[in-house]
Design an enzyme around this catalytic site. Structure first.
Site, PDB file in Angstrom:
ATOM      1  N   TYR A 139      -1.371   1.940   0.491  1.00  0.00           N
ATOM      2  CA  TYR A 139      -0.371   1.835   1.458  1.00  0.00           C
ATOM      3  C   TYR A 139      -0.541   3.504   2.797  1.00  0.00           C
ATOM      4  O   TYR A 139      -0.787   3.057   3.663  1.00  0.00           O
ATOM      5  CB  TYR A 139       1.249   2.047   2.148  1.00  0.00           C
ATOM      6  CG  TYR A 139       1.400   0.279   1.655  1.00  0.00           C
ATOM      7  CD1 TYR A 139       1.118  -0.521   1.041  1.00  0.00           C
ATOM      8  CD2 TYR A 139       2.664   0.877   2.153  1.00  0.00           C
ATOM      9  CE1 TYR A 139       2.015  -1.634   0.324  1.00  0.00           C
ATOM     10  CE2 TYR A 139       3.210  -1.324   2.149  1.00  0.00           C
ATOM     11  CZ  TYR A 139       3.003  -2.075   0.972  1.00  0.00           C
ATOM     12  OH  TYR A 139       3.486  -3.232   0.534  1.00  0.00           O
ATOM     13  N   ASP A 221      -2.657  -9.422 -12.309  1.00  0.00           N
ATOM     14  CA  ASP A 221      -2.616 -11.157 -12.314  1.00  0.00           C
ATOM     15  C   ASP A 221      -1.642 -11.699 -13.511  1.00  0.00           C
ATOM     16  O   ASP A 221      -1.060 -13.131 -13.331  1.00  0.00           O
ATOM     17  CB  ASP A 221      -4.284 -11.616 -12.472  1.00  0.00           C
ATOM     18  CG  ASP A 221      -5.175 -11.181 -13.313  1.00  0.00           C
ATOM     19  OD1 ASP A 221      -4.533  -9.791 -14.273  1.00  0.00           O
ATOM     20  OD2 ASP A 221      -5.941 -11.562 -13.426  1.00  0.00           O
ATOM     21  N   ASP A 245       4.476  -3.978  -4.408  1.00  0.00           N
ATOM     22  CA  ASP A 245       5.344  -4.836  -3.229  1.00  0.00           C
ATOM     23  C   ASP A 245       5.353  -6.111  -3.582  1.00  0.00           C
ATOM     24  O   ASP A 245       6.887  -6.848  -3.524  1.00  0.00           O
ATOM     25  CB  ASP A 245       4.368  -4.563  -2.095  1.00  0.00           C
ATOM     26  CG  ASP A 245       4.937  -4.987  -0.886  1.00  0.00           C
ATOM     27  OD1 ASP A 245       6.234  -5.815   0.086  1.00  0.00           O
ATOM     28  OD2 ASP A 245       4.123  -6.024  -0.285  1.00  0.00           O
TER      29      ASP A 245
HETATM   30  C1  IPM Z   1       8.772  -3.996   1.236  1.00  0.00           C
HETATM   31  C2  IPM Z   1       8.662  -4.343   2.383  1.00  0.00           C
HETATM   32  C3  IPM Z   1       8.022  -3.609   3.267  1.00  0.00           C
HETATM   33  C4  IPM Z   1       6.836  -3.029   2.319  1.00  0.00           C
HETATM   34  C5  IPM Z   1       7.520  -3.853   4.577  1.00  0.00           C
HETATM   35  C6  IPM Z   1       7.896  -4.029   5.605  1.00  0.00           C
HETATM   36  C7  IPM Z   1       6.205  -2.491   5.192  1.00  0.00           C
HETATM   37  O1  IPM Z   1       7.846  -5.766   2.420  1.00  0.00           O
HETATM   38  O2  IPM Z   1       9.723  -3.038   1.128  1.00  0.00           O
HETATM   39  O3  IPM Z   1       8.942  -4.994   0.392  1.00  0.00           O
HETATM   40  O4  IPM Z   1       5.439  -3.329   1.891  1.00  0.00           O
HETATM   41  O5  IPM Z   1       6.491  -2.072   1.523  1.00  0.00           O
HETATM   42 MG    MG Z   2       7.858  -6.001   0.381  1.00  0.00          MG
END
Ligand code: IPM
Ligand code: MG
Length: 375
Positions: A139, A221, A245
């Site tokens: 990220y 996975d 995520d």
């Molecule tokens: C989460 C969301 C966020 C992320 C997005 C909205 C940037 O999916 O909080 O899980 O990917 O972290």
């Molecule tokens: Mg998310």
């Protein structure tokens, strides 16, 4: 105690209104003084000030004792440049408050067993905690970007973790596992990725400091598969930003409604950020159909983890249990024999449940005039 409230977009303002009223009620019953100040964030902030996380909002979050966020995001902003999109505001807020640890508990509530898309016998008794690293990995990794154009164009992101970054999130996960069922499953892709090899080595190294915790390592996975095959086997799931995520959304569905799941993002002693796992649901915004429970439960996490107010936190959680037992359901959780309610009515029932002695509601349901039917 000072709270910065970020209502955000979509259903955000509706669920914020319900949560705010409950927080006020629970705090006055517990003799706590809570000052809540709202600030613009996400699409609402883009509309008001041209950016998703205005300087002033970040400043107010930094100086608060805790931050409570509803939800951000709206398709009308999807065409804006990346930095201006609501999601970028959320990432900047996480980075700006150094919130490296995201805790997403998933507990299957017996009265909602039927709401899961998985068989009740698979999900019954699930009680797990996803611990997701939140300010590193792909990220935020550099370099990233796009070069060239047309058929020659390339885009790239970098998945990277430093030993220290792994250590601090792993330590948090080990501590949490010690307070739970003493099982830690660290998820990676160490059969392919160098970054995962380092991750696994650091977790393994830390394990010796927590002899009471059993550690296993699982490829992502396989973890995705085990989560729906045998979800009860998990206690604490530790993972990086991207895998976390994905897996946390998958884990959320075990409970039947993502509208019930709270989360906490914590850093090194500064204010924590508490928010529902669900999004801003722009398709139902403004229709009084939103489920406010995940935000209410996030407020409970805030009281407990961010403000050290265990009793008030438990009171909110008990109120949620009570309204569910009494059969009240927003449309996302509706089942046969239950009572359909909107967001505002759900808030009223929660307020009533705060005052109702627990036994009374269990016995007759009359304190809220409700049916006791369960799905
Ligand atoms: C989460 C969301 C966020 C992320 C997005 C909205 C940037 O999916 O909080 O899980 O990917 O972290
Ligand atoms: Mg998310």
């Amino acid at each position: 105690m000072n709270i910065t409230l970020l209502p955000g977009d979509g259903i955000g303002p509706e669920i914020t209104a319900v949560t705010k009223a409950l927080l006020q009620a629970v705090c006055s019953r517990h003799g706590l003084r809570l000052a809540m100040e709202e600030a613009p964030m996400g699409g609402a902030a883009v509309a008001a000030c041209g950016e998703p996380l205005p300087e002033e909002t970040l400043r107010r979050c930094r100086t608060a004792d805790a931050v409570l966020l509803a939800a951000i995001g709206d398709p009308q902003y999807d065409r804006l440049p990346r930095w201006q999109r609501p999601e970028s505001g959320l990432l900047a807020l996480r980075a700006g408050l150094n919130l490296f640890a995201n805790l997403r508990p998933v507990k299957v509530i017996p009265s909602l067993l039927g709401a899961s898309s998985l068989k009740p016998e698979v999900v019954s008794g699930v009680d797990l905690l996803v611990v997701r690293e939140l300010t590193g990995g792909i990220y935020f990794g550099q370099p990233k970007g796009r070069i060239g154009s047309g058929a020659e164009e390339r885009a790239f992101n970098t998945m990277t973790y430093g030993a220290m970054e792994v250590d601090r999130i792993a330590a948090m996960a080990f501590r949490l596992a010690s307070q739970r069922r003493h099982q830690l499953c660290s998820v990676d892709k160490a059969n392919v990725l160098d970054v995962s090899q380092l991750w696994r080595e650091r977790v393994e190294r830390m394990a010796s400091a927590y002899p009471g915790v059993t550690v296993e390592h699982m490829y992502v996975d396989n973890a995705a598969m085990q989560l729906i095959r045998q979800p009860r086997r998990f206690d604490v799931l530790l993972t990086g930003n991207l895998f976390g995520d994905i897996l946390s959304d998958e884990a959320a569905m075990l409970s039947g409604s993502i509208g019930l799941l709270p989360s906490a993002s914590l850093g090194d002693g500064g204010p924590g950020l508490f928010e529902p796992v669900h999004g801003s649901a722009p398709d139902i915004a403004g229709q009084d159909r939103a489920n406010p429970l995940a935000m209410v439960l996030s407020a409970a996490m805030m009281l407990r983890l961010g403000l050290g107010q265990e009793d008030a936190a438990t009171a909110l959680e008990t109120a949620v249990d009570q309204v569910l037992k009494a059969g009240f359901r927003t449309p996302d959780m509706m089942a046969r024999g239950c009572v359909a309610v909107g967001c505002r009515a759900m808030g009223d029932h929660l307020l009533a449940a705060l005052d109702a002695p627990v036994e009374d509601m269990d016995a007759s349901g009359t304190s809220t005039g409700s049916s006791q039917a369960a799905p």
